[in-house]
Motif scaffolding. Sequence first.
Motif, mmCIF file in Angstrom:
data_model
loop_
_atom_site.group_PDB
_atom_site.id
_atom_site.type_symbol
_atom_site.label_atom_id
_atom_site.label_comp_id
_atom_site.label_asym_id
_atom_site.label_seq_id
_atom_site.Cartn_x
_atom_site.Cartn_y
_atom_site.Cartn_z
ATOM 1 N N ALA A 50 0.826 -1.211 0.000
ATOM 2 C CA ALA A 50 0.000 0.000 0.000
ATOM 3 C C ALA A 50 0.859 1.260 0.000
ATOM 4 O O ALA A 50 0.594 2.209 -0.746
ATOM 5 N N PHE A 51 1.911 1.276 0.827
ATOM 6 C CA PHE A 51 2.760 2.468 0.905
ATOM 7 C C PHE A 51 3.585 2.634 -0.374
ATOM 8 O O PHE A 51 3.689 3.734 -0.923
ATOM 9 N N THR A 52 4.154 1.527 -0.854
ATOM 10 C CA THR A 52 5.028 1.603 -2.019
ATOM 11 C C THR A 52 4.240 1.949 -3.279
ATOM 12 O O THR A 52 4.721 2.705 -4.130
ATOM 13 N N GLU A 53 3.041 1.437 -3.413
ATOM 14 C CA GLU A 53 2.206 1.771 -4.573
ATOM 15 C C GLU A 53 1.877 3.258 -4.610
ATOM 16 O O GLU A 53 1.828 3.865 -5.692
ATOM 17 N N LYS A 54 1.687 3.828 -3.432
ATOM 18 C CA LYS A 54 1.395 5.266 -3.368
ATOM 19 C C LYS A 54 2.585 6.081 -3.862
ATOM 20 O O LYS A 54 2.420 7.081 -4.583
ATOM 21 N N MET A 55 3.794 5.653 -3.506
ATOM 22 C CA MET A 55 4.995 6.404 -3.844
ATOM 23 C C MET A 55 5.574 6.011 -5.210
ATOM 24 O O MET A 55 6.194 6.827 -5.871
ATOM 25 N N SER A 56 5.375 4.742 -5.599
ATOM 26 C CA SER A 56 5.911 4.248 -6.881
ATOM 27 C C SER A 56 4.825 3.457 -7.604
ATOM 28 O O SER A 56 4.869 2.218 -7.668
ATOM 29 N N LEU A 140 16.381 -4.378 4.479
ATOM 30 C CA LEU A 140 15.902 -3.097 5.007
ATOM 31 C C LEU A 140 15.504 -3.242 6.458
ATOM 32 O O LEU A 140 14.708 -4.130 6.807
ATOM 33 N N ARG A 141 16.055 -2.375 7.281
ATOM 34 C CA ARG A 141 15.784 -2.384 8.709
ATOM 35 C C ARG A 141 14.770 -1.279 9.021
ATOM 36 O O ARG A 141 14.981 -0.125 8.664
ATOM 37 N N GLY A 142 13.667 -1.664 9.656
ATOM 38 C CA GLY A 142 12.664 -0.658 10.008
ATOM 39 C C GLY A 142 11.337 -0.928 9.333
ATOM 40 O O GLY A 142 11.000 -2.069 9.015
ATOM 41 N N ASP A 143 10.569 0.141 9.093
ATOM 42 C CA ASP A 143 9.207 -0.019 8.586
ATOM 43 C C ASP A 143 9.147 -0.021 7.056
ATOM 44 O O ASP A 143 10.173 -0.137 6.370
ATOM 45 N N GLU A 144 7.931 0.174 6.521
ATOM 46 C CA GLU A 144 7.679 0.035 5.089
ATOM 47 C C GLU A 144 7.978 1.269 4.259
ATOM 48 O O GLU A 144 7.782 1.283 3.047
ATOM 49 N N THR A 145 8.502 2.322 4.880
ATOM 50 C CA THR A 145 8.496 3.630 4.231
ATOM 51 C C THR A 145 9.682 3.939 3.329
ATOM 52 O O THR A 145 9.700 4.994 2.690
ATOM 53 N N SER A 146 10.669 3.056 3.224
ATOM 54 C CA SER A 146 11.843 3.394 2.413
ATOM 55 C C SER A 146 12.020 2.520 1.179
ATOM 56 O O SER A 146 12.865 2.809 0.330
ATOM 57 N N PHE A 147 11.233 1.473 1.049
ATOM 58 C CA PHE A 147 11.416 0.550 -0.068
ATOM 59 C C PHE A 147 11.225 1.247 -1.414
ATOM 60 O O PHE A 147 11.913 0.940 -2.392
ATOM 61 N N HIS A 148 10.308 2.205 -1.472
ATOM 62 C CA HIS A 148 10.065 2.893 -2.745
ATOM 63 C C HIS A 148 11.298 3.664 -3.215
ATOM 64 O O HIS A 148 11.499 3.868 -4.419
ATOM 65 N N LEU A 149 12.148 4.092 -2.277
ATOM 66 C CA LEU A 149 13.374 4.800 -2.646
ATOM 67 C C LEU A 149 14.372 3.853 -3.313
ATOM 68 O O LEU A 149 15.127 4.261 -4.203
ATOM 69 N N ILE A 150 14.361 2.603 -2.888
ATOM 70 C CA ILE A 150 15.179 1.586 -3.555
ATOM 71 C C ILE A 150 14.684 1.379 -4.983
ATOM 72 O O ILE A 150 15.464 1.348 -5.949
ATOM 73 N N LEU A 151 13.372 1.254 -5.137
ATOM 74 C CA LEU A 151 12.798 1.014 -6.462
ATOM 75 C C LEU A 151 13.064 2.170 -7.415
ATOM 76 O O LEU A 151 13.255 1.963 -8.622
ATOM 77 N N LEU A 186 0.640 8.358 12.065
ATOM 78 C CA LEU A 186 0.506 7.009 11.515
ATOM 79 C C LEU A 186 -0.645 6.895 10.525
ATOM 80 O O LEU A 186 -0.609 6.049 9.633
ATOM 81 N N ASP A 187 -1.654 7.728 10.678
ATOM 82 C CA ASP A 187 -2.764 7.678 9.717
ATOM 83 C C ASP A 187 -2.325 8.050 8.303
ATOM 84 O O ASP A 187 -3.048 7.801 7.331
ATOM 85 N N GLY A 188 -1.128 8.639 8.180
ATOM 86 C CA GLY A 188 -0.598 8.977 6.861
ATOM 87 C C GLY A 188 -0.110 7.765 6.096
ATOM 88 O O GLY A 188 0.159 7.845 4.892
ATOM 89 N N ILE A 189 0.014 6.620 6.782
ATOM 90 C CA ILE A 189 0.391 5.371 6.114
ATOM 91 C C ILE A 189 -0.860 4.780 5.482
ATOM 92 O O ILE A 189 -1.856 4.561 6.165
ATOM 93 N N PRO A 190 -0.867 4.541 4.171
ATOM 94 C CA PRO A 190 -2.064 4.000 3.518
ATOM 95 C C PRO A 190 -2.529 2.694 4.166
ATOM 96 O O PRO A 190 -1.713 1.845 4.542
ATOM 97 N N SER A 191 -3.834 2.551 4.305
ATOM 98 C CA SER A 191 -4.402 1.359 4.932
ATOM 99 C C SER A 191 -4.448 0.199 3.943
ATOM 100 O O SER A 191 -5.082 0.297 2.889
ATOM 101 N N PRO A 192 -3.829 -0.933 4.268
ATOM 102 C CA PRO A 192 -3.915 -2.103 3.373
ATOM 103 C C PRO A 192 -5.317 -2.712 3.362
ATOM 104 O O PRO A 192 -5.709 -3.352 2.388
#
Length: 585
Positions: A50-56, A140-151, A186-192
């Motif tokens: 959900a988060f990565t689709e929003k960013m990428s 990746l260490r931590g939450d879901e918010t940085s994977f899109h930067l890798i992509l 936290l509400d800024g994280i898209p809901s799956p």
Amino acid sequence: MFNFSTKDTLDNSPLHSIVTNMLKSQKNITFLEVNSSYSHTMLSYGYLRAFTEKMSPAWKWEHICATANDVPEKILSNLATLSPDVICGTLYLFNHEYSLNLLKRYKKENQRTRIFLGGPEFLGDNKKFLRRNPEISAVLRGDETSFHLILANIASPSEWKDVPGACFILDEKYHDGGFAKFAGDLDGIPSPYEKGYFSTDRPFCQIETSRGCSGRCSFCTSALSEGTRCFSLGRIKCEIECLHDAGIRDIRIVDRTFNEDKPRAKALLGLFREYCDTRFHLEINPALVDDELMGQLSMFKQGKLHIEAGIQTFCTRSLNAIRRFGSSAKMASGLKRLVSLENAQIHTDLIAGLPLQKYHDVLADVRKLIVLNPHEIQLENLKILPGTPICSNPPRGLVWNPLPPYEVLKTAQMKRSELLRTKNLSRMLDSFLNYGKLKNLFRFGYRKDREFIVKFLEYLERNSDPEQKEHLDRRLLLIKEYADKNDPLLSELTVFFWLACGFSAHRFNMETEKINPWTEADKTREKTIYSSADSIPPSRIIKGLFSFNAGALWLDANAKIARKKLIYRFYSAHGNRMLSITRTD
């Protein structure tokens, strides 16, 4: 607006060419989810997607859901069919070896595919892991918010240096990006859940209402969090509504300590009760239980609450050594109140191998819980998880397995042989005390002899394979054989339990009666102590003479023992189905 009347026209159109080129150039991600069993699913897939689709949004996602018991070739075949540009997955101690071996096999034949991993297995130093496993592009260490930067820089690993949480090796040099953590609300994280990224064909779904924990238990990965952050009640309501609309009727709240914030816990419980046909699983700290929480919990319908109470240990010096707040007295008092709830099931957790804990402390913990009488007691040996404070700064004498599941092998206070015995103790509790049909029999054995758990464990170690879970009839016979030599009353009560389970009367030379229609005199003479909801006629009646009120103790291990001869009749149907049990004075 384009309007095409024939396929030939569409195939030759500029639009078709553009779409075709877009599809050919679109990159594909496959999330490989390997669970411990079919019942379980991972939160990470939905949140990451959900988060990565929003960013990428240009990336196309596929999802393979499997278990660690599945045949690897089937998964490899599915991966080959999908032919992903990127594979990502979450590693835990239970799927680490399986997932890694599978991914390395796939990479051998598909060098172009990049593999990225995350999860609790990578909360520590990842340098050795990456050097041993060059097939993995990065972890990746931590939450879901940085994977899109890798992509965004998938073809340029040199750009990954600035990605929070990214750990990788480039030109023989290890790079560590620290932790990825969403900085906003936290509400800024898209809901799956709103996107439908959850399974509807499993027995339950998980949901989080908060992240982090204010506790600092040195063995727990949550000790690395900086306090607790919460999703809004509005968002939680929307997500539960999504699950409910999809037919989900069992929801597990994965918050570390549900009742840490008491006013918020009260508000959430009120929200949960709006879904009266849904069962909720909560993790509650018994040391924080108060009158208001008990009042809220008591308002749930029967069977709609499953509470996990993390005791870990009642040993004060160990609690202090692991920096766990809450006194053992408050934990015991709170647990006693939770157990008194008639509408909830209470599951308790104990850990063996904690700092400063001795084997007799583990036995004391088990004894205390048997008296408090939760529905389940789970005992596990301590695991030294990567990145936890106890892993980074272990106490003197602590030795553990460096490979998953990272179990403690010995401590300064507990020998290897004692930790092996705690494993057998755990299996005994699971096979006898946690099994509903044997629970009161086991508790009666303990009531008669406080050393029962030690003596019976030794008997099992000598006369059975502790690692093998025996069938119910064999478990009953093991208790009977033990009791024949140690406790005549327990031996006789075991016969009652045997018959109540619907097993053959011939084993103990019991009398089988001819089945006749009941008369009014029969109904007056016999008192029913148990009756099932089944309305089918019995196929067998077994008559047993007992020297005490065995039926009362079958129902309640703490019932007063009355020494008098009583006749019990066991009415059962085919398949060992017990229909009713009666008593004649």
